[in-house]
Design an enzyme around this catalytic site. Sequence first.
Site, PDB file in Angstrom:
ATOM      1  N   GLY A   1       0.770  -1.266  -0.102  1.00 59.28           N
ATOM      2  CA  GLY A   1       0.140  -0.032   0.014  1.00 59.28           C
ATOM      3  C   GLY A   1       0.596   1.398  -0.090  1.00 59.28           C
ATOM      4  O   GLY A   1       0.740   2.143  -0.858  1.00 59.28           O
ATOM      5  N   ASP A   2       1.828   1.362   0.716  1.00 56.71           N
ATOM      6  CA  ASP A   2       2.874   2.533   0.882  1.00 56.71           C
ATOM      7  C   ASP A   2       3.366   2.806  -0.389  1.00 56.71           C
ATOM      8  O   ASP A   2       3.401   3.710  -0.918  1.00 56.71           O
ATOM      9  CB  ASP A   2       3.962   2.089   1.929  1.00 56.71           C
ATOM     10  CG  ASP A   2       3.395   1.929   3.390  1.00 56.71           C
ATOM     11  OD1 ASP A   2       2.181   2.112   3.425  1.00 56.71           O
ATOM     12  OD2 ASP A   2       4.080   1.134   3.897  1.00 56.71           O
TER      13      ASP A   2
HETATM   14  N1  LIG Z   1      -1.192 -10.540  -4.070  1.00 53.21           N
HETATM   15  C1  LIG Z   1      -0.879  -9.204  -4.835  1.00 53.21           C
HETATM   16  N2  LIG Z   1      -0.841  -9.488  -6.197  1.00 53.21           N
HETATM   17  C2  LIG Z   1      -0.552  -8.620  -6.936  1.00 53.21           C
HETATM   18  N3  LIG Z   1      -0.791  -7.285  -6.531  1.00 53.21           N
HETATM   19  C3  LIG Z   1      -0.770  -6.812  -5.437  1.00 53.21           C
HETATM   20  C4  LIG Z   1      -0.913  -7.819  -4.208  1.00 53.21           C
HETATM   21  N4  LIG Z   1      -0.738  -7.432  -3.099  1.00 53.21           N
HETATM   22  C5  LIG Z   1      -0.877  -6.157  -3.422  1.00 53.21           C
HETATM   23  N5  LIG Z   1      -0.709  -5.681  -4.732  1.00 53.21           N
HETATM   24  C6  LIG Z   1      -0.829  -4.618  -5.326  1.00 53.21           C
HETATM   25  O1  LIG Z   1      -0.451  -3.389  -4.236  1.00 53.21           O
HETATM   26  C7  LIG Z   1      -1.475  -2.750  -4.058  1.00 53.21           C
HETATM   27  C8  LIG Z   1      -1.724  -2.219  -2.606  1.00 53.21           C
HETATM   28  O2  LIG Z   1      -1.919  -3.444  -1.926  1.00 53.21           O
HETATM   29  P1  LIG Z   1      -2.885  -3.549  -0.508  1.00 53.21           P
HETATM   30  O3  LIG Z   1      -4.325  -3.396  -1.010  1.00 53.21           O
HETATM   31  O4  LIG Z   1      -2.691  -5.041  -0.083  1.00 53.21           O
HETATM   32  O5  LIG Z   1      -2.541  -2.370   0.113  1.00 53.21           O
HETATM   33  P2  LIG Z   1      -2.309  -2.395   1.871  1.00 53.21           P
HETATM   34  O6  LIG Z   1      -3.419  -3.149   2.614  1.00 53.21           O
HETATM   35  O7  LIG Z   1      -2.807  -0.794   2.340  1.00 53.21           O
HETATM   36  O8  LIG Z   1      -1.033  -2.697   2.052  1.00 53.21           O
HETATM   37  P3  LIG Z   1      -0.057  -2.200   3.445  1.00 53.21           P
HETATM   38  O9  LIG Z   1      -0.768  -1.159   4.335  1.00 53.21           O
HETATM   39  O10 LIG Z   1       0.502  -3.420   3.953  1.00 53.21           O
HETATM   40  O11 LIG Z   1       1.266  -1.388   2.844  1.00 53.21           O
HETATM   41  C9  LIG Z   1      -2.864  -3.548  -4.665  1.00 53.21           C
HETATM   42  O12 LIG Z   1      -3.725  -2.384  -5.338  1.00 53.21           O
HETATM   43  C10 LIG Z   1      -2.189  -4.072  -5.896  1.00 53.21           C
HETATM   44  O13 LIG Z   1      -1.863  -3.390  -7.064  1.00 53.21           O
HETATM   45 MG   LIG Z   2      -2.163   0.387   3.914  1.00 53.25          MG
END
Ligand SMILES: Nc1ncnc2c1ncn2[C@@H]1O[C@H](COP(=O)(O)OP(=O)(O)OP(=O)(O)O)[C@@H](O)[C@H]1O
Ligand SMILES: [Mg+2]
Length: 303
Positions: free
Chosen positions: A248-249
Amino acid sequence: MIYTVTLNPSIDYVVQVKDFELGTLNKMESDRKLPGGKGINVSRILHELEVDATALGFLGGFTGTFISDWLNNDNITTDFTVIEDDTRINIKLKSNEETELNGRGPHINEEEATRLLNQLSNLTEDDLVIFSGSKPPSLPADYYQQLIGKTVKANAAFVIDTTGQDLKNALAYHPFLVKPNQHELEELFGVKLNGEADIIPYGEKLLELGAQNVIVSLAGEGALLFTKEGSYRGISPKGTVKNSVGAGDSMIAGFIGEFSKTNDIKKAFQMGLTAGSATAFSEDLAKRADMETIYQQAEVRKI
Ligand SMILES: Nc1ncnc2c1ncn2[C@@H]1O[C@H](COP(=O)(O)OP(=O)(O)OP(=O)(O)O)[C@@H](O)[C@H]1O
Ligand SMILES: [Mg+2]
């Protein structure tokens, strides 16, 4: 200039143990110490994308020195507020299951809190500040509001990636971007969402509440982007997930970094998807080459 703000950084102590057992002596197979903290992650990815940014936040003690030395060694620009107490250490225990043990964070006194606030007094309308992560419990409950107040007063733009009340309160100040994941979006509105059709009205609601752009990230399912001009579906590249912490970051850094270069919201979204996935496919955060390899595979479609 772009600034990232990490109020509660950490050393992430990543420990690998074979068949970990509670209540006995376990031997580590390997261990690594990495700088942790969401704003620091954003700074590291911006650096990979050759976008100038300065990392702000609180650092203290030998743990704080470890983090600033590590970042300076990688030529990442920092201007941390030095505090008296030690920056926390978070333990990430990898065995048959993954266990995390996170510190609460250091005590931050009033003088230290004011010093970081005062750093934002020098902002101008050309600046953008990215606030990421939670705050240590020793800071006043309205500390994020104070920081945002300073930013808005200087006519600088801001992004906020946090949860709960701090995120809710920020919306009225028109953040350039918010990026809840599905879980955070559900928590924000007290609902359970199933699939795109459920999510879309709540993404739009965040625009109504004041956000200029909204990304709802959906891990391996990609993401949705909501703007005043329209909404987009983002499809992530496919690959083998190694460690999705910081995806996400990375997405925020990809989006903001590309937007700062091109002013093109679709290209920014494509780079956000790319950077998020490239990090998910890496042990640590993505490198520039990882992002270049998969950029063309990230797709953006108008809804
Ligand atoms: N398993 C995956 N396969 C492909 N792309 C992924 C995957 N996990 C994350 N991504 C990419 O990263 C983006 C952000 O991931 P996610 O939705 O998990 O963010 P988050 O929950 O805010 O993560 P964090 O807070 O741990 O940094 C997704 O929209 C996607 O583009
Ligand atoms: Mg996040």
